[in-house]
Design a protein around this motif. Structure first.
Motif, PDB file in Angstrom:
ATOM      1  N   TYR A 124      -2.278 -42.306  50.697  1.00  0.00           N
ATOM      2  CA  TYR A 124      -0.884 -41.534  50.637  1.00  0.00           C
ATOM      3  C   TYR A 124       0.486 -42.233  50.338  1.00  0.00           C
ATOM      4  O   TYR A 124       1.218 -41.820  49.705  1.00  0.00           O
ATOM      5  CB  TYR A 124      -0.981 -40.649  52.273  1.00  0.00           C
ATOM      6  N   GLY A 125       0.427 -43.351  51.072  1.00  0.00           N
ATOM      7  CA  GLY A 125       1.731 -44.288  50.829  1.00  0.00           C
ATOM      8  C   GLY A 125       1.603 -44.717  49.467  1.00  0.00           C
ATOM      9  O   GLY A 125       2.970 -44.735  48.814  1.00  0.00           O
ATOM     10  N   LEU A 126       0.520 -44.946  49.007  1.00  0.00           N
ATOM     11  CA  LEU A 126       0.851 -45.491  47.630  1.00  0.00           C
ATOM     12  C   LEU A 126       1.147 -44.410  46.552  1.00  0.00           C
ATOM     13  O   LEU A 126       1.819 -44.471  45.475  1.00  0.00           O
ATOM     14  CB  LEU A 126      -0.585 -46.115  47.198  1.00  0.00           C
ATOM     15  N   GLU A 127       0.661 -43.115  46.774  1.00  0.00           N
ATOM     16  CA  GLU A 127       0.916 -42.039  45.883  1.00  0.00           C
ATOM     17  C   GLU A 127       2.397 -41.856  46.300  1.00  0.00           C
ATOM     18  O   GLU A 127       3.099 -41.291  45.347  1.00  0.00           O
ATOM     19  CB  GLU A 127       0.261 -40.839  46.350  1.00  0.00           C
ATOM     20  N   ALA A 128       2.975 -41.939  47.256  1.00  0.00           N
ATOM     21  CA  ALA A 128       4.404 -41.681  47.670  1.00  0.00           C
ATOM     22  C   ALA A 128       5.166 -42.733  46.928  1.00  0.00           C
ATOM     23  O   ALA A 128       6.442 -42.626  46.328  1.00  0.00           O
ATOM     24  CB  ALA A 128       4.818 -41.962  49.132  1.00  0.00           C
ATOM     25  N   VAL A 129       4.759 -43.964  46.430  1.00  0.00           N
ATOM     26  CA  VAL A 129       5.426 -45.227  45.731  1.00  0.00           C
ATOM     27  C   VAL A 129       5.615 -44.488  44.260  1.00  0.00           C
ATOM     28  O   VAL A 129       6.789 -44.636  43.860  1.00  0.00           O
ATOM     29  CB  VAL A 129       4.713 -46.381  45.763  1.00  0.00           C
ATOM     30  N   GLY A 130       4.514 -44.051  43.945  1.00  0.00           N
ATOM     31  CA  GLY A 130       4.617 -43.609  42.471  1.00  0.00           C
ATOM     32  C   GLY A 130       5.888 -42.291  42.336  1.00  0.00           C
ATOM     33  O   GLY A 130       6.309 -42.028  41.494  1.00  0.00           O
ATOM     34  N   GLY A 131       5.630 -41.296  43.486  1.00  0.00           N
ATOM     35  CA  GLY A 131       6.443 -40.387  43.432  1.00  0.00           C
ATOM     36  C   GLY A 131       7.895 -40.381  43.721  1.00  0.00           C
ATOM     37  O   GLY A 131       8.811 -39.862  43.387  1.00  0.00           O
ATOM     38  N   SER A 132       8.102 -41.473  44.640  1.00  0.00           N
ATOM     39  CA  SER A 132       9.523 -41.687  45.176  1.00  0.00           C
ATOM     40  C   SER A 132      10.499 -42.799  44.446  1.00  0.00           C
ATOM     41  O   SER A 132      11.539 -42.552  44.143  1.00  0.00           O
ATOM     42  CB  SER A 132       9.384 -42.436  46.620  1.00  0.00           C
ATOM     43  N   PHE A 133       9.835 -43.490  43.804  1.00  0.00           N
ATOM     44  CA  PHE A 133      10.369 -44.759  42.849  1.00  0.00           C
ATOM     45  C   PHE A 133      10.111 -44.077  41.352  1.00  0.00           C
ATOM     46  O   PHE A 133       9.277 -44.604  40.770  1.00  0.00           O
ATOM     47  CB  PHE A 133       9.886 -46.032  42.980  1.00  0.00           C
ATOM     48  N   VAL A 134      11.005 -43.456  40.836  1.00  0.00           N
ATOM     49  CA  VAL A 134      10.734 -42.871  39.658  1.00  0.00           C
ATOM     50  C   VAL A 134      10.844 -43.757  38.374  1.00  0.00           C
ATOM     51  O   VAL A 134      10.430 -43.576  37.223  1.00  0.00           O
ATOM     52  CB  VAL A 134      11.459 -41.586  39.260  1.00  0.00           C
ATOM     53  N   LYS A 135      11.738 -44.646  38.727  1.00  0.00           N
ATOM     54  CA  LYS A 135      12.035 -45.804  37.537  1.00  0.00           C
ATOM     55  C   LYS A 135      11.205 -47.070  37.764  1.00  0.00           C
ATOM     56  O   LYS A 135      11.430 -48.148  37.248  1.00  0.00           O
ATOM     57  CB  LYS A 135      13.427 -46.190  37.698  1.00  0.00           C
ATOM     58  N   LEU A 136      10.058 -47.007  38.709  1.00  0.00           N
ATOM     59  CA  LEU A 136       9.496 -48.234  39.071  1.00  0.00           C
ATOM     60  C   LEU A 136       8.570 -48.522  37.765  1.00  0.00           C
ATOM     61  O   LEU A 136       8.032 -47.918  36.813  1.00  0.00           O
ATOM     62  CB  LEU A 136       8.291 -47.673  39.903  1.00  0.00           C
ATOM     63  N   GLU A 137       8.781 -50.128  37.584  1.00  0.00           N
ATOM     64  CA  GLU A 137       7.926 -50.776  36.216  1.00  0.00           C
ATOM     65  C   GLU A 137       7.288 -51.824  36.736  1.00  0.00           C
ATOM     66  O   GLU A 137       6.235 -52.280  36.086  1.00  0.00           O
ATOM     67  CB  GLU A 137       9.324 -51.383  35.250  1.00  0.00           C
ATOM     68  N   LYS A 138       7.564 -52.312  38.087  1.00  0.00           N
ATOM     69  CA  LYS A 138       6.579 -53.779  38.514  1.00  0.00           C
ATOM     70  C   LYS A 138       6.255 -53.257  40.143  1.00  0.00           C
ATOM     71  O   LYS A 138       7.083 -52.639  40.696  1.00  0.00           O
ATOM     72  CB  LYS A 138       7.487 -54.870  38.637  1.00  0.00           C
ATOM     73  N   LEU A 139       4.900 -53.320  40.183  1.00  0.00           N
ATOM     74  CA  LEU A 139       4.380 -53.125  41.656  1.00  0.00           C
ATOM     75  C   LEU A 139       3.454 -54.158  41.838  1.00  0.00           C
ATOM     76  O   LEU A 139       2.394 -54.615  41.301  1.00  0.00           O
ATOM     77  CB  LEU A 139       3.562 -51.775  41.626  1.00  0.00           C
ATOM     78  N   SER A 140       3.674 -54.970  43.215  1.00  0.00           N
ATOM     79  CA  SER A 140       2.776 -55.852  43.730  1.00  0.00           C
ATOM     80  C   SER A 140       2.098 -55.204  44.995  1.00  0.00           C
ATOM     81  O   SER A 140       2.805 -54.896  45.993  1.00  0.00           O
ATOM     82  CB  SER A 140       3.457 -57.121  44.091  1.00  0.00           C
ATOM     83  N   LEU A 141       0.874 -55.401  45.150  1.00  0.00           N
ATOM     84  CA  LEU A 141       0.324 -54.793  46.245  1.00  0.00           C
ATOM     85  C   LEU A 141      -0.672 -56.209  46.717  1.00  0.00           C
ATOM     86  O   LEU A 141      -1.865 -56.201  46.199  1.00  0.00           O
ATOM     87  CB  LEU A 141      -0.664 -53.479  46.137  1.00  0.00           C
ATOM     88  N   ILE A 142      -0.145 -56.741  47.707  1.00  0.00           N
ATOM     89  CA  ILE A 142      -0.828 -57.904  48.125  1.00  0.00           C
ATOM     90  C   ILE A 142      -1.691 -57.833  49.606  1.00  0.00           C
ATOM     91  O   ILE A 142      -1.217 -57.534  50.404  1.00  0.00           O
ATOM     92  CB  ILE A 142       0.174 -59.251  48.370  1.00  0.00           C
ATOM     93  N   TRP A 143      -2.929 -58.060  49.328  1.00  0.00           N
ATOM     94  CA  TRP A 143      -3.773 -57.869  50.570  1.00  0.00           C
ATOM     95  C   TRP A 143      -3.624 -56.420  51.220  1.00  0.00           C
ATOM     96  O   TRP A 143      -3.654 -56.418  52.331  1.00  0.00           O
ATOM     97  CB  TRP A 143      -3.769 -58.968  51.404  1.00  0.00           C
ATOM     98  N   CYS A 144      -3.480 -55.368  50.338  1.00  0.00           N
ATOM     99  CA  CYS A 144      -3.196 -53.979  50.937  1.00  0.00           C
ATOM    100  C   CYS A 144      -4.932 -53.426  51.206  1.00  0.00           C
ATOM    101  O   CYS A 144      -5.260 -52.982  50.199  1.00  0.00           O
ATOM    102  CB  CYS A 144      -2.478 -53.095  50.216  1.00  0.00           C
TER     103      CYS A 144
END
Length: 604
Positions: A124-144
């Motif tokens: 749910y949180g990852l989906e929120a990242v995509g929906g909340s940060f509409v200008k997102l270009e870089k995503l790092s998910l370390i040991w999630c």
């Protein structure tokens, strides 16, 4: 003028936002945001990067940050670290939230009615990242660890402009990676280190979808990714510029496919036990744009690989060879002759590479700026003599466990490489005062000096350094001949010193601490562990004068007591970490600063 706001009346929003973007330091940006509500709002608009650590209710935190910072382009989530979280707008907190739990007395409903909440980012949180940060270009998910393919699919569908994705340590599978390939057609950088759930199917699907744009791939400890994946990368990712592989499965076949079809390859880092000369020779033939080459723990590579690299990769500037036991002087000589643009060389544990190979480096690599020799027992003084003669632009030299290197070698570097800025020497027992005195007399640009466990170095060497150089970092741990005189010379000659390690100096006392407190007001990090002569008085000098101190290690200092620790806690308001024995921390000190105190041994 008092009563008039000239800046807000004249400067437009766009200009203030641009000023905020040029402030690199986060504390400066935070301070500016407190000026007024307008500046707070504009500073939020200027933020393009968010870092999130392991915390309570990370899903709701993402939604909150999305509302506060609408122009975020880079989201970095690392669940190995803990951070203090902001509270929700309109709520007040009495104490901070750290390490995923509310301290006693805090507002437990600041993130909703569920209290603590989970400490891991969910789908749910990852989906929120995509929906909340509409200008997102870089995503790092370390040991999630809680993320699955379903979350990655939902994110991919909402964030189609993604350019960089780091999934290190995430147990996602083929379906999630395939969704990234299908939806994120602009992806350029991909890190799959320690993604144990992946197989060839996922990476092949991603290569099919993002092959035209993908420029960088990193794969490590993925037991089910084989040569099939690399063949797909070679076929579809013709613009690939960087490849990092750590695998016991991949063989020559996969690397051959990449080398032959990805002619734009610039960075190649390999730790692959089954790759042989055949694949590396292909790299030398087809990858003429190669700039960085790093080879780790190869058991089958011989000098034939380096011959091919030397002949074909004329643009090579960075070379790392670590634990490649079959490589010899002839291979390094071929690289030095053929790759005259080399600027950075690291040789680590390659026991067949010795003096003759580095003589060639000194003769042919005039642009060399950094050299690291680690555990090179066959390198003698003649090697560095040639480096000193030919490499005038050398700025950094690292020597670890090189028993054949002594004062003559260091003198040659001092005389020839006068632009030297960084010198790190560890356990080179033949290096003594003579060599370091020469450094102090000739290398006036030196700012970073490490001399660890070099038994022959004493006060004479540091007096020369103090008179000739303006150090920012100094580490003389274990140099037992150094006492107060040497450290006093540094204190008087290096007012910009900010990091100091003087641990295991048995002859060092409070006089040196007093001089440091007076001469080095910018000191931030200090290590005085195992210094038996330093007392509470010396710690008091540091605490009162060095107001910028953030870190202090002082275990096994028998003359530093509970009172000295309390003084440092009380006086050093910027302190973030104190390492000390548990029994030296009083209950009052623990209540006052328990969060910044660490213990090496609990039951001393």
């Amino acid at each position: 003028m008092k009563g008039f706001d000239l800046m807000n009346g004249v400067l437009p929003d766009e200009l203030i936002v641009e000023i905020f973007r040029r402030l690199d330091a986060k504390p400066s940006r935070d301070a500016c945001s407190l000026v007024c509500k307008r500046w707070l709002s504009l500073e939020r608009l200027s933020r393009d990067t968010i870092h999130i650590g392991a915390s309570a209710s990370p899903d709701k935190l993402v939604e909150l940050l999305g509302r506060l910072f609408p122009n975020i382009q880079y989201v970095f989530v690392d669940e190995r670290i803990s951070v203090t979280l902001p509270v929700q707008c309109g709520k007040r907190r009495r104490r901070s939230l750290t390490r995923g739990r509310w301290d006693e007395g805090s507002d437990q409903n600041a993130f909703g009615d569920d209290g603590m909440g989970a400490s891991c980012l969910s789908n749910y949180g990852l989906e929120a990242v995509g929906g909340s940060f509409v200008k997102l270009e870089k995503l790092s998910l370390i040991w999630c660890s809680s993320l699955t393919d379903a979350g990655l699919k939902s994110f991919a569908e909402k964030c189609r402009s993604l350019k960089s994705l780091d999934l290190q340590g995430c147990y996602i599978g083929d379906e999630g990676l395939a969704a990234i390939g299908e939806c994120c057609s602009s992806l350029q950088d991909l890190n799959l280190r320690f993604c144990e759930g992946l197989t060839d199917r996922g990476l092949v699907q991603l290569a099919l979808g993002c092959g035209k744009t993908l420029k960088s791939i990193g794969v490590a400890a993925c037991a089910n990714i084989t040569d099939i994946s690399l063949e797909a990368v070679g076929s579809h990712c013709r613009s690939l510029e960087s490849l990092s592989l750590d695998s016991e499965i991949i063989n020559d076949k996969g690397l051959l496919a990449v080398a032959k079809r990805c002619s734009t390859l610039k960075v190649l880092k390999l730790q692959c036990l089954n790759i042989t000369d055949e694949a590396l020779q292909a790299v030398g033939i087809y990858c003429s744009s190669l700039v960085v080459l790093a080879l780790y723990s190869f058991q089958k590579l011989t000098d034939r690989s380096l011959f091919a690299i030397g002949r074909g990769c004329k643009k090579l500037t960075n070379l790392t060879l670590s634990d490649c036991f079959l490589l010899s002087n002839m291979g390094l000589d071929s690289i030095a002759v053929g790759c005259s643009e080399l600027m950075h060389i690291e040789i680590n544990g390659c026991h067949n590479i010795g003096t003759d190979g580095f003589k060639s480096v000194g003769k042919f690599c005039a642009r060399l700026s950094e050299l690291a020799l680690l555990y090179c027992q066959r390198i003698e003084s003649g090697a560095l003599s040639e480096i000193g003669k030919g490499c005038k632009f050398l700025q950094a030299l690292h020597l670890v466990d090189c028993s054949g290197i002594g004062d003559d070698s260091i003198c040659s570097i001092a005389m020839g490489c006068r632009n030297l800025k960084k010198l790190h020497i560890r356990r080179c027992y033949e290096v003594g005062n003579k060599g370091i005195v020469a450094i102090g007399e000739n290398c006036k640009s030196l700012t970073d000096l490490t001399l660890r466990f070099c038994d022959r170095i004493g006060d004479e060497a540091l007096i020369s350094i103090g008179q000739g150089c303006f150090l920012h970092q100094l580490n003389v741990s274990g140099c037992h001949q150094i006492g107060d005189a040497g450290i006093i010379a540094i204190a008087r000659g290096s007012p910009e010193l900010n990091s100091l390690d003087i641990s295991v100096l048995q002859n060092l006392g409070d006089n040196a601490m007093m001089e440091l407190s007076e001469g080095c007001p910018l000191l931030k990090n200090i290590v005085i562990s195992h210094c038996r002569q330093i007392t509470d008085m010396g710690v008091g000098y540091l605490s009162r004068r060095c107001t910028l101190l953030e870190s202090c290690h002082m275990v096994y200092c028998p003359r530093v007591t509970e009172a000295g620790v309390a003084t440092m806690v009380a006086m050093c308001t910027r302190m973030k970490k104190i390492l000390v024995e548990k029994w030296k921390v009083s209950p009052r000190t623990k209540r006052r600063a328990g969060s910044i105190i660490s213990y090496l041994c609990v039951d001393l």
